[in-house]
Design a protein around this motif. Structure first.
Motif, mmCIF file in Angstrom:
data_model
loop_
_atom_site.group_PDB
_atom_site.id
_atom_site.type_symbol
_atom_site.label_atom_id
_atom_site.label_comp_id
_atom_site.label_asym_id
_atom_site.label_seq_id
_atom_site.Cartn_x
_atom_site.Cartn_y
_atom_site.Cartn_z
ATOM 1 N N VAL A 1 0.691 -1.204 0.123
ATOM 2 C CA VAL A 1 0.079 -0.015 0.148
ATOM 3 C C VAL A 1 0.990 0.946 -0.324
ATOM 4 C CG1 VAL A 1 -1.983 1.249 1.210
ATOM 5 C CG2 VAL A 1 -2.175 -1.704 1.083
ATOM 6 N N MET A 2 0.731 2.042 -1.180
ATOM 7 C CA MET A 2 1.269 3.619 -1.050
ATOM 8 C C MET A 2 0.598 4.303 -0.953
ATOM 9 S SD MET A 2 4.488 4.247 -3.261
ATOM 10 C CE MET A 2 3.741 4.313 -4.796
ATOM 11 N N THR A 3 -0.369 5.421 -0.453
ATOM 12 C CA THR A 3 -1.051 6.669 -0.265
ATOM 13 C C THR A 3 -2.506 5.869 -0.106
ATOM 14 O OG1 THR A 3 -0.245 6.578 -2.852
ATOM 15 C CG2 THR A 3 0.549 8.682 -1.123
ATOM 16 N N ASN A 4 -2.781 6.116 -1.611
ATOM 17 C CA ASN A 4 -4.229 5.683 -2.095
ATOM 18 C C ASN A 4 -4.065 4.535 -2.938
ATOM 19 O OD1 ASN A 4 -5.578 7.098 -0.309
ATOM 20 N ND2 ASN A 4 -5.227 9.114 -1.022
ATOM 21 N N SER A 5 -3.348 4.360 -3.110
ATOM 22 C CA SER A 5 -3.372 2.966 -3.918
ATOM 23 C C SER A 5 -2.236 1.742 -3.780
ATOM 24 C CB SER A 5 -2.429 3.540 -5.284
ATOM 25 O OG SER A 5 -1.879 4.232 -5.646
ATOM 26 N N LEU A 6 -2.301 0.342 -4.922
ATOM 27 C CA LEU A 6 -1.261 -0.692 -4.528
ATOM 28 C C LEU A 6 -0.317 -0.142 -5.208
ATOM 29 C CD1 LEU A 6 -3.640 -3.653 -4.003
ATOM 30 C CD2 LEU A 6 -3.000 -2.343 -2.462
ATOM 31 N N CYS A 7 0.859 -0.723 -4.877
ATOM 32 C CA CYS A 7 2.085 -0.198 -5.648
ATOM 33 C C CYS A 7 3.131 -1.413 -6.104
ATOM 34 C CB CYS A 7 3.590 0.491 -4.674
ATOM 35 S SG CYS A 7 4.695 1.218 -6.277
ATOM 36 N N HIS B 1 -5.582 -8.245 -9.147
ATOM 37 C CA HIS B 1 -6.232 -8.997 -7.611
ATOM 38 C C HIS B 1 -7.106 -10.426 -8.137
ATOM 39 C CE1 HIS B 1 -9.676 -7.183 -8.220
ATOM 40 N NE2 HIS B 1 -9.501 -6.142 -8.261
ATOM 41 N N LEU B 2 -7.123 -11.475 -6.600
ATOM 42 C CA LEU B 2 -8.100 -12.436 -6.946
ATOM 43 C C LEU B 2 -9.260 -12.148 -7.243
ATOM 44 C CD1 LEU B 2 -6.539 -14.372 -4.011
ATOM 45 C CD2 LEU B 2 -6.167 -15.085 -6.388
ATOM 46 N N LEU B 3 -9.704 -11.163 -6.958
ATOM 47 C CA LEU B 3 -11.034 -11.224 -7.540
ATOM 48 C C LEU B 3 -11.360 -10.547 -9.103
ATOM 49 C CD1 LEU B 3 -12.809 -8.823 -4.616
ATOM 50 C CD2 LEU B 3 -12.482 -10.910 -4.844
ATOM 51 N N GLN B 4 -10.646 -9.820 -9.655
ATOM 52 C CA GLN B 4 -10.965 -10.144 -10.854
ATOM 53 C C GLN B 4 -10.603 -10.762 -12.010
ATOM 54 O OE1 GLN B 4 -7.557 -6.412 -11.033
ATOM 55 N NE2 GLN B 4 -9.292 -5.530 -12.529
ATOM 56 N N VAL B 5 -9.714 -11.409 -11.559
ATOM 57 C CA VAL B 5 -8.868 -12.905 -12.395
ATOM 58 C C VAL B 5 -10.570 -14.162 -12.312
ATOM 59 C CG1 VAL B 5 -6.558 -12.058 -12.772
ATOM 60 C CG2 VAL B 5 -7.571 -14.244 -10.673
ATOM 61 N N THR B 6 -10.620 -14.025 -10.493
ATOM 62 C CA THR B 6 -11.837 -15.356 -10.354
ATOM 63 C C THR B 6 -12.786 -14.976 -11.693
ATOM 64 O OG1 THR B 6 -12.426 -14.258 -8.559
ATOM 65 C CG2 THR B 6 -10.945 -15.988 -8.931
ATOM 66 N N LEU C 1 -4.320 -13.635 -22.152
ATOM 67 C CA LEU C 1 -4.375 -12.316 -22.128
ATOM 68 C C LEU C 1 -5.305 -11.368 -21.025
ATOM 69 C CD1 LEU C 1 -4.467 -11.937 -26.150
ATOM 70 C CD2 LEU C 1 -2.210 -11.911 -24.349
ATOM 71 N N GLN C 2 -6.793 -12.073 -20.546
ATOM 72 C CA GLN C 2 -7.126 -10.959 -20.267
ATOM 73 C C GLN C 2 -7.074 -11.098 -18.380
ATOM 74 O OE1 GLN C 2 -11.092 -12.304 -20.269
ATOM 75 N NE2 GLN C 2 -11.461 -11.697 -22.773
ATOM 76 N N LEU C 3 -6.016 -12.517 -18.249
ATOM 77 C CA LEU C 3 -5.455 -12.555 -16.462
ATOM 78 C C LEU C 3 -4.091 -12.418 -16.793
ATOM 79 C CD1 LEU C 3 -6.793 -16.335 -16.625
ATOM 80 C CD2 LEU C 3 -7.554 -14.707 -15.567
ATOM 81 N N GLN C 4 -3.684 -11.294 -17.083
ATOM 82 C CA GLN C 4 -2.132 -10.943 -17.702
ATOM 83 C C GLN C 4 -2.502 -9.299 -17.132
ATOM 84 O OE1 GLN C 4 0.482 -11.930 -21.216
ATOM 85 N NE2 GLN C 4 -0.754 -13.574 -21.223
ATOM 86 N N GLY C 5 -1.333 -8.513 -16.887
ATOM 87 C CA GLY C 5 -0.774 -7.629 -16.797
ATOM 88 C C GLY C 5 -0.881 -7.608 -15.150
ATOM 89 N N GLY D 1 -12.579 -2.365 6.407
ATOM 90 C CA GLY D 1 -11.450 -1.777 5.218
ATOM 91 C C GLY D 1 -10.122 -2.426 5.363
ATOM 92 N N GLN D 2 -9.854 -2.825 6.655
ATOM 93 C CA GLN D 2 -8.724 -3.911 6.496
ATOM 94 C C GLN D 2 -8.675 -5.363 5.761
ATOM 95 O OE1 GLN D 2 -6.926 -5.355 10.435
ATOM 96 N NE2 GLN D 2 -5.107 -3.821 9.340
ATOM 97 N N ARG D 3 -9.946 -5.277 6.129
ATOM 98 C CA ARG D 3 -10.633 -7.101 5.717
ATOM 99 C C ARG D 3 -9.840 -7.499 4.616
ATOM 100 N NH1 ARG D 3 -14.292 -11.284 9.305
ATOM 101 N NH2 ARG D 3 -14.287 -12.794 7.508
ATOM 102 N N ALA D 4 -10.447 -5.953 3.720
ATOM 103 C CA ALA D 4 -11.182 -6.292 2.242
ATOM 104 C C ALA D 4 -9.783 -6.156 1.891
ATOM 105 C CB ALA D 4 -11.825 -5.199 1.865
ATOM 106 N N VAL D 5 -8.293 -5.244 2.659
ATOM 107 C CA VAL D 5 -7.187 -4.797 1.698
ATOM 108 C C VAL D 5 -6.279 -6.503 1.845
ATOM 109 C CG1 VAL D 5 -5.284 -3.791 1.814
ATOM 110 C CG2 VAL D 5 -7.612 -2.711 2.433
ATOM 111 N N HIS D 6 -6.785 -7.297 2.685
ATOM 112 C CA HIS D 6 -6.439 -7.932 2.826
ATOM 113 C C HIS D 6 -6.471 -9.365 1.636
ATOM 114 C CE1 HIS D 6 -4.249 -8.703 7.015
ATOM 115 N NE2 HIS D 6 -3.826 -7.096 6.687
ATOM 116 N N ILE D 7 -7.728 -8.848 1.553
ATOM 117 C CA ILE D 7 -8.223 -10.082 0.337
ATOM 118 C C ILE D 7 -7.982 -9.754 -1.606
ATOM 119 C CG2 ILE D 7 -10.353 -10.802 -1.245
ATOM 120 C CD1 ILE D 7 -12.121 -10.221 1.530
#
Length: 465
Positions: free
Chosen positions: A71-77, A272-277, A264-268, A401-407
């Motif tokens: 986590v870096m400021t308001n996004s994932l790095c 995160h897990l929710l997107q690819v599933t 190709l959709q799974l690459q990039g 929020g912490q629970r969601a970020v851990h996912i």
């Protein structure tokens, strides 16, 4: 470059500055050290997730690459954690020692690691002595994820004997053309006005290889038949006139083309897990639909197959059972490698429309009610990425929020490691085989910008002494 960016006079001045190979190498090392320092500083006391892989480079050296997401400021790095040579055998113990030493030397804590991702090799994923097990002992909260891309490749590699025979014939023809008669085949393609003048090599190690090879062979089937006849390979040439064989080829080119689209959709980055599933679930639903259409004798979902059916009188119903069996097999393997349990995270995907989650504490349930009743958060949900939304929610509602970020924080694929190895292949060519790649790779792929002003001040201070 200086001439383009500035002018010829500036370029002439640059040329007067003596720069030896060692000088350039030292500057690269200084930049790499600065980038590493920035990364470590931002990582300290932050939750993070890892992905890692090991591979052999062009000089037969074994490399261990690790990427980190935090986590870096308001996004994932996401950035390269390290690339190191494996001096001894690449055992799980040796790889863990390398990871542990890096974290310890840089003041990073295992307890902040909440997820790791790798392929399913025994060294990485072994339940008893694998790297995942050693990491679990050091960081009990770190959950292991089997790379989605590798799982997709495993789920799609199985073929029935009838379709496998077609694939074997195609690989044999491609190898014949590529290893002996490339110019002859190119001349035939040019004479017949083909869009492409070469077939593509097949490689089991490359995710997209089968689909691309099959698609090109189907496109150049007439040119291949003519080439085989000229080479007196009449038995194989007859197959490229056999409508049964060509229908199977058309189907295989279509289905592996669709699998390539999924891959190709799974690459990039920033997956995160929710997107690819969600993408995997979408594909399995499409498989079911394609199977139902084949039951009706409808091949419209398969472009090349439909095109061939429209131009021939051959009865497609004689080969449809093979296609239905393959579709059914794919569905079975996708179900095996991707168990459907992602609905438990619907509250993360869309908290405002998902049912109330189960297994929450009373305080978490209360925060969920507060979040879903907040009209400002509802408005911001559609304008932000999922990770940005939950990182903002965490500031006001830390429990949920912490629970969601851990996912969302753990990697879903080892895609970044693959791009890292590709960068190594580009940097460490046969002309630079002795290159010590660790620092060069960081400079090539890091998302951070070097602090040149700081580096220049340090150099001037050094020279003044």
């Amino acid at each position: 470059m200086v001439s383009v960016m500035l002018d010829d006079a500036s370029a002439a001045k640059i040329k007067t500055i003596p720069l030896s190979n060692d000088t350039v190498a030292r500057r690269i090392n200084d930049i790499a050290d600065d980038l590493k320092e920035q990364l470590v500083e931002k990582l300290k006391d932050k939750r993070f997730a890892l992905q890692f892989d090991e591979a052999i480079d062009s000089n037969k050296d074994c490399l261990f690459i690790a990427y980190v997401r935090f986590v870096m400021t308001n996004s994932l790095c996401e950035d390269l954690l390290f690339c190191k040579y494996v001096r001894d055998r690449a055992t799980a113990e040796e790889l863990f020692k390398m990871l542990d030493c890096f974290l310890t030397e840089n003041g990073l804590k295992w307890e902040n690691c909440i997820g790791v991702c790798s392929d399913g090799a025994q060294t990485m994923a072994g339940m008893r002595k694998g790297l995942r097990t050693l990491i679990k002992k050091a960081s009990p909260n770190a959950e292991w994820t089997h790379c989605i891309l590798h799982r997709e490749a495993l789920a799609s590699r199985h073929l029935s004997s009838e379709l496998s025979e077609v694939m074997t014939d195609i690989v044999g023809v491609v190898n014949l053309i590529k290893t002996r008669k490339t110019r002859v085949f190119s001349a035939i393609c040019e004479e017949m006005g083909a869009e492409h003048q070469a077939v593509l090599f097949h490689s089991e190690a490359r995710w997209l290889s089968r689909g691309k090879v099959l698609s090109r062979v189907f496109e150049l089937r007439e040119e291949i038949r003519m080439f085989l006849e000229q080479e007196h390979k009449y038995e194989v040439a007859r197959k490229f006139s056999d409508e049964n064989f060509l229908m199977k080829l058309a189907y295989l080119s279509d289905i592996f083309g669709k699998l390539n689209e999924l891959n190709l959709q799974l690459q990039g980055k920033n997956q995160h897990l929710l997107q690819v599933t969600d993408k995997i679930n979408s594909f399995t639903r499409k498989l079911a639909m394609w199977g139902r259409r084949l039951d009706e004798g409808n091949t419209v979902s398969f472009e090349n197959l439909q095109e061939f059916v429209d131009t021939t009188d051959y009865d497609v119903t004689s080969v449809i059972p093979y296609f239905k069996q393959h579709i059914s097999s794919l569905m079975g393997f996708f179900t095996k490698y991707f168990p459907k349990n992602s609905s438990q995270y619907d509250w993360v995907r869309d908290p405002f429309n998902a049912p109330a989650p189960t297994g929450f504490s009373l305080a978490e349930k209360e925060q969920f009610i507060e979040i879903t009743s907040d009209s400002i958060l509802r408005l911001s949900f559609t304008s932000q990425t999922l990770s940005e939304f939950w990182l903002n929610v965490e500031k006001q509602y830390p429990l949920l929020g912490q629970r969601a970020v851990h996912i969302l924080l753990p990697f879903a694929t080892s895609y970044l490691c693959e791009t890292g190895f590709s960068a190594v292949a580009a940097l460490k060519s046969k002309y630079r085989s002795r290159l010590h790649i660790e620092k060069e790779l960081r400079v090539a792929v890091s998302c951070f910008k070097p602090l040149f002003e700081k580096l220049c001040i340090a150099k001037r201070a050094h020279c003044s002494h």
